[in-house]
Structure formats: C-alpha cells, structure tokens
Design an enzyme around this catalytic site. Structure first.
Site, PDB file in Angstrom:
ATOM      1  N   HIS A 166      -1.415   5.358  24.124  1.00  0.00           N
ATOM      2  CA  HIS A 166      -1.741   6.091  22.897  1.00  0.00           C
ATOM      3  C   HIS A 166      -2.581   7.324  23.227  1.00  0.00           C
ATOM      4  O   HIS A 166      -3.813   7.287  23.177  1.00  0.00           O
ATOM      5  CB  HIS A 166      -2.501   5.187  21.926  1.00  0.00           C
ATOM      6  CG  HIS A 166      -1.636   4.196  21.214  1.00  0.00           C
ATOM      7  ND1 HIS A 166      -1.140   4.410  19.950  1.00  0.00           N
ATOM      8  CD2 HIS A 166      -1.146   2.994  21.616  1.00  0.00           C
ATOM      9  CE1 HIS A 166      -0.395   3.384  19.585  1.00  0.00           C
ATOM     10  NE2 HIS A 166      -0.384   2.502  20.582  1.00  0.00           N
TER      11      HIS A 166
ATOM     12  N   CYS B 128       3.992   4.975  22.675  1.00  0.00           N
ATOM     13  CA  CYS B 128       4.076   3.525  22.488  1.00  0.00           C
ATOM     14  C   CYS B 128       5.429   3.115  21.888  1.00  0.00           C
ATOM     15  O   CYS B 128       6.441   3.234  22.551  1.00  0.00           O
ATOM     16  CB  CYS B 128       2.895   3.021  21.663  1.00  0.00           C
ATOM     17  SG  CYS B 128       2.543   1.260  21.953  1.00  0.00           S
TER      18      CYS B 128
ATOM     19  N   GLU C  33      -2.975   9.918  21.459  1.00  0.00           N
ATOM     20  CA  GLU C  33      -3.569  10.525  20.245  1.00  0.00           C
ATOM     21  C   GLU C  33      -5.000  10.052  20.002  1.00  0.00           C
ATOM     22  O   GLU C  33      -5.745  10.690  19.246  1.00  0.00           O
ATOM     23  CB  GLU C  33      -2.700  10.204  19.033  1.00  0.00           C
ATOM     24  CG  GLU C  33      -2.903   8.833  18.401  1.00  0.00           C
ATOM     25  CD  GLU C  33      -2.306   7.676  19.206  1.00  0.00           C
ATOM     26  OE1 GLU C  33      -2.618   6.504  18.899  1.00  0.00           O
ATOM     27  OE2 GLU C  33      -1.523   7.943  20.141  1.00  0.00           O
TER      28      GLU C  33
END
Length: 260
Positions: free
Chosen positions: A223, A115, A225
């Site tokens: 994202h 991002c 993660e």
C-alpha cells in the site's frame, strides 16, 4: 499547486459495501489524497459504469489514467479459471476494474495498481492467484494483524528486492531493496507473458509487476498510498505515475487542438 484544471484526471475505482442496511459505493480518502498530493485530480468511479458500456467509454475518454485501490474483498476465482467461492467478494468491483484495465492497456494509458489492484492486473492479463498465501508451502503470512492499530498494520513488514533492468529500478535508481507494508491474504501464483516481475519478497512471492511494452502500467502488492509524505519511495512512485498521466493529458490535448 497551480491551476487545478491543469492536473491530469485520474479515475479511482470504488468498492461496494453495506452500511446500516444500505449498499454504498466507497473509496478510502487515503487513495484520493495520495493521487492529489502527487499532482493528480482524483475522480471516483462508481461500479454502475461497468454495466453501461457507452457511459464507461465516455468517462474513459476524459481520463488521463486510473488508480486501482486495495480492498478487503477478493476477486471471484472464476475470473482466473478456478471454482469455489471467496468469503468476501465484490462482483461489481471485479467487473469495473477488469474492464478498465483492459481499456487502459488497449489505449496505452497510465495505470497504477495497489494490493487488490495488482491482483486485478494479474488476472486481467491472464494470470492466476494463490487464494491463501499463508497456507502455501514456503510462503510466510502476508496478512496484517487486525488486533493492532492502523499505524502498526501499515508499518514496515518485510523488504522487497527490486529486479534489475526493469521499470521499478528505473523509477527508484540506487534503491535495490526497501521495506514495505503487507496487508493481503492472496498473491500472485502465475503471470501471463505480458507481465514482468519487478520486485519480490524474501519468500519469493511476487510483490510488483509491470506490463511489457506499455508507457506506464505498474502494480505493487503493498500500500504505497499510506502516508506517502513520510515515505520517499511511495512518493516517487506516485509522482512517476502522475507524470505519466500528465504526458498522456498533453498528448491528448495536442490531438484535440492541432497547431494553427
């Protein structure tokens, strides 16, 4: 999990914000957890390092890679040749991230960016950003709905199409298209020749880039993660990053410990 000291050390950039009147350095747990889950040892990097070159060099010498996180703040536009201001900025984050990126690229050490991190990679290599993608003709609104829960905000928002013959295709064989979340107001406007487009959204916005002729330097606009244990694509990307960090660690140890 094995010996924790055999894990590659991954520097994770921190953000600065005011909490109850006190400036605070923060990094969200989800980023640290994702690095650890993939086999790395995350180490949070405070912004003060950016103003202390010798300290930063000493820290970098102990890292096997860096992870550039997302953030609500935006890069100040003067870093990519534009005037004006952004509503939410973090100058210390800009300075630390841009310095780290250039050092990692010079030393050919692994880098993974998500991002805001991808936008930092674009800017650090000479590119520029759309400052409000949703106001650009032809692009959809890539922002999250802040009125919704985190689960919905980080849920699948749109597909990305992988460019053939690139790094992302080699990391995700047989997966030419997959769904990603979307939580960003800015996006890539122009890339420098040193970057390669790795994936795009249906509206044509660049969603992933890599650095040409580098062992592992990958940026993604989403994202990965977020709950990587539930997302095979995210898991593969983080594990590939940590594998590259491990290779860098082994190579560095071989230099430091010559054969008898």
């Amino acid at each position: 999990m094995g010996n924790i000291f055999n894990r590659p050390v991954v520097g994770v950039v921190m953000c600065r914000e005011s909490i109850e009147g006190h400036y605070t350095q923060t990094v969200e747990e989800k980023y640290l957890d994702a690095v650890f889950a993939a086999g790395g040892l995350p180490v949070a990097l405070p912004q003060v390092l950016a103003s202390q070159p010798y300290a930063l060099d000493s820290v970098i010498a102990r890292l096997d890679g860096i992870f550039l996180t997302g953030s609500p703040s935006n890069i100040e536009p003067h870093h990519y040749g534009e005037e004006g201001i952004e509503e939410w900025i973090d100058p210390g984050r800009d300075q630390l991230a841009l310095t780290l990126i250039r050092s990692m690229l010079d030393q050919r050490l692994p880098l993974f960016a998500a991002c805001r991190g991808m936008q930092e990679l674009v800017v650090a290599t000479g590119g520029a950003l759309h400052r409000q993608v949703h106001n650009e003709p032809g692009f959809m609104d890539h922002r999250e709905d802040l009125s919704q829960s985190a689960d919905i905000q980080y849920g699948p928002a749109h597909p990305v199409i992988v460019e053939p013959g690139g790094m992302l295709e080699s990391l995700l064989p047989g997966i030419p298209l997959f769904e990603v979340n979307s939580l960003h107001g800015q996006g890539t406007r122009r890339l420098s020749p040193s970057l390669r487009v790795e994936a795009s959204a249906p509206d044509g916005l660049v969603e992933a880039v890599s650095v040409r002729d580098h062992p592992f330097a990958l940026g993604v606009q989403w994202h990965p993660e977020w709950r990587i244990e539930e997302n095979p694509v995210s898991r593969q990307l983080f594990e590939a990053f940590i594998s590259a960090c491990r290779d860098a660690m082994v190579e560095e140890r071989a230099v430091q410990e010559p054969a008898l």
